[in-house]
Design a protein around this motif. Structure first.
Motif, mmCIF file in Angstrom:
data_model
loop_
_atom_site.group_PDB
_atom_site.id
_atom_site.type_symbol
_atom_site.label_atom_id
_atom_site.label_comp_id
_atom_site.label_asym_id
_atom_site.label_seq_id
_atom_site.Cartn_x
_atom_site.Cartn_y
_atom_site.Cartn_z
ATOM 1 N N HIS A 33 -7.743 36.603 2.341
ATOM 2 C CA HIS A 33 -8.796 37.241 3.133
ATOM 3 C C HIS A 33 -9.818 36.219 3.627
ATOM 4 O O HIS A 33 -10.327 36.347 4.743
ATOM 5 C CB HIS A 33 -9.480 38.348 2.330
ATOM 6 N N LEU A 34 -10.118 35.229 2.816
ATOM 7 C CA LEU A 34 -11.064 34.209 3.251
ATOM 8 C C LEU A 34 -10.519 33.408 4.424
ATOM 9 O O LEU A 34 -11.252 33.070 5.354
ATOM 10 C CB LEU A 34 -11.431 33.272 2.094
ATOM 11 N N CYS A 35 -9.216 33.111 4.413
ATOM 12 C CA CYS A 35 -8.616 32.400 5.545
ATOM 13 C C CYS A 35 -8.747 33.229 6.810
ATOM 14 O O CYS A 35 -9.106 32.709 7.882
ATOM 15 C CB CYS A 35 -7.147 32.073 5.254
ATOM 16 N N ASP A 36 -8.486 34.528 6.691
ATOM 17 C CA ASP A 36 -8.616 35.425 7.837
ATOM 18 C C ASP A 36 -10.063 35.488 8.314
ATOM 19 O O ASP A 36 -10.343 35.427 9.520
ATOM 20 C CB ASP A 36 -8.111 36.823 7.452
ATOM 21 N N VAL A 37 -10.984 35.597 7.365
ATOM 22 C CA VAL A 37 -12.410 35.663 7.716
ATOM 23 C C VAL A 37 -12.850 34.362 8.386
ATOM 24 O O VAL A 37 -13.578 34.373 9.385
ATOM 25 C CB VAL A 37 -13.261 35.953 6.458
ATOM 26 N N ILE A 38 -12.410 33.232 7.871
ATOM 27 C CA ILE A 38 -12.778 31.940 8.466
ATOM 28 C C ILE A 38 -12.244 31.844 9.886
ATOM 29 O O ILE A 38 -12.949 31.401 10.804
ATOM 30 C CB ILE A 38 -12.274 30.774 7.586
ATOM 31 N N THR A 39 -10.996 32.293 10.098
ATOM 32 C CA THR A 39 -10.410 32.266 11.440
ATOM 33 C C THR A 39 -11.222 33.139 12.390
ATOM 34 O O THR A 39 -11.539 32.722 13.516
ATOM 35 C CB THR A 39 -8.950 32.758 11.386
ATOM 36 N N ARG A 40 -11.572 34.332 11.945
ATOM 37 C CA ARG A 40 -12.375 35.229 12.789
ATOM 38 C C ARG A 40 -13.759 34.654 13.070
ATOM 39 O O ARG A 40 -14.269 34.768 14.179
ATOM 40 C CB ARG A 40 -12.507 36.596 12.128
ATOM 41 N N LEU A 41 -14.369 34.053 12.055
ATOM 42 C CA LEU A 41 -15.689 33.451 12.252
ATOM 43 C C LEU A 41 -15.640 32.296 13.247
ATOM 44 O O LEU A 41 -16.538 32.132 14.079
ATOM 45 C CB LEU A 41 -16.269 32.966 10.923
ATOM 46 N N GLU A 42 -14.580 31.490 13.167
ATOM 47 C CA GLU A 42 -14.439 30.391 14.125
ATOM 48 C C GLU A 42 -14.269 30.924 15.536
ATOM 49 O O GLU A 42 -14.862 30.398 16.487
ATOM 50 C CB GLU A 42 -13.255 29.502 13.734
ATOM 51 N N ALA A 43 -13.473 32.002 15.689
ATOM 52 C CA ALA A 43 -13.288 32.606 17.012
ATOM 53 C C ALA A 43 -14.610 33.171 17.530
ATOM 54 O O ALA A 43 -14.973 32.982 18.704
ATOM 55 C CB ALA A 43 -12.228 33.696 16.947
ATOM 56 N N ALA A 44 -15.342 33.853 16.660
ATOM 57 C CA ALA A 44 -16.634 34.411 17.066
ATOM 58 C C ALA A 44 -17.612 33.300 17.431
ATOM 59 O O ALA A 44 -18.365 33.415 18.411
ATOM 60 C CB ALA A 44 -17.212 35.275 15.936
ATOM 61 N N ASN A 45 -17.605 32.226 16.687
ATOM 62 C CA ASN A 45 -18.477 31.090 16.968
ATOM 63 C C ASN A 45 -18.132 30.475 18.323
ATOM 64 O O ASN A 45 -19.016 30.140 19.110
ATOM 65 C CB ASN A 45 -18.366 30.059 15.845
ATOM 66 N N HIS A 46 -16.829 30.343 18.579
ATOM 67 C CA HIS A 46 -16.388 29.784 19.858
ATOM 68 C C HIS A 46 -16.829 30.684 21.018
ATOM 69 O O HIS A 46 -17.320 30.191 22.048
ATOM 70 C CB HIS A 46 -14.868 29.617 19.843
ATOM 71 N N MET A 47 -16.671 32.000 20.843
ATOM 72 C CA MET A 47 -17.087 32.931 21.891
ATOM 73 C C MET A 47 -18.598 32.867 22.110
ATOM 74 O O MET A 47 -19.071 32.890 23.255
ATOM 75 C CB MET A 47 -16.658 34.353 21.527
ATOM 76 N N ALA A 48 -19.343 32.780 21.038
ATOM 77 C CA ALA A 48 -20.803 32.691 21.159
ATOM 78 C C ALA A 48 -21.207 31.413 21.897
ATOM 79 O O ALA A 48 -22.124 31.421 22.725
ATOM 80 C CB ALA A 48 -21.451 32.737 19.775
ATOM 81 N N GLN A 49 -20.509 30.315 21.615
ATOM 82 C CA GLN A 49 -20.811 29.067 22.309
ATOM 83 C C GLN A 49 -20.499 29.186 23.789
ATOM 84 O O GLN A 49 -21.252 28.684 24.635
ATOM 85 C CB GLN A 49 -20.018 27.918 21.690
ATOM 86 N N ARG A 50 -19.382 29.844 24.132
ATOM 87 C CA ARG A 50 -19.031 30.034 25.540
ATOM 88 C C ARG A 50 -20.064 30.895 26.253
ATOM 89 O O ARG A 50 -20.476 30.588 27.379
ATOM 90 C CB ARG A 50 -17.642 30.679 25.656
#
Length: 153
Positions: free
Chosen positions: A69-86
């Motif tokens: 679950h942590l791997c999944d959460v980290i992946t989602r957080l990275e995607a959300a971070n990337h979207m926020a940066q865009r």
């Protein structure tokens, strides 16, 4: 003297020999924990031991699930971070475009004001030129008249 020695011995044994008191405390301790409480502590320790064993059995499953679950959460957080940066980058570019448009508009207005001022100055120069030409024309025509009057031909 024997009585004094015996009394001193009794006093000494009472003052310095603590075995009877210690034995009484030990008997009280044993009676308190073995007789009155029975096997309560033993049962509690067994229950705690069972809980620890169950926890040890469940711990690998929990840590494995947590890792997944942590791997999944980290992946989602990275995607959300990337979207926020865009989104932030787009907003920044939008602000820059807005500032650029405002600057272009300001320069257009300044250019129009400059052209109006140049047109006004041109008209003033043209007026002064026309007046000067008029004065010079009048002066030369006066001079021609004077020249014609003074000339014998």
């Amino acid at each position: 003297m024997d009585k004094i020695a015996k009394d001193v011995g009794d006093i000494q044994s009472r003052l310095f020999d603590h075995r009877p008191i210690t034995q009484g405390e030990i008997r009280y301790f044993v009676k308190e924990f073995e007789e009155k409480r029975g096997n309560r502590e033993s049962r509690l320790l067994d229950n705690i031991n069972k809980m620890v064993m169950e926890t040890n059995e469940a711990l690998p499953n929990c840590s494995e699930g947590m890792h997944e679950h942590l791997c999944d959460v980290i992946t989602r957080l990275e995607a959300a971070n990337h979207m926020a940066q865009r989104i932030q980058q787009r907003e920044l570019e939008g602000n820059q475009n807005t500032q650029l448009q405002a600057s272009i508009e300001r320069h257009k207005e300044e250019w129009e004001e400059f052209l109006k001022e140049q047109q006004r100055l041109k008209e003033e120069v043209d007026e002064e030129h026309a007046k000067a030409v008029g004065r010079l024309s009048a002066q030369y025509s006066e001079m021609r008249k004077d020249l014609k009057k003074s000339s014998p031909f």
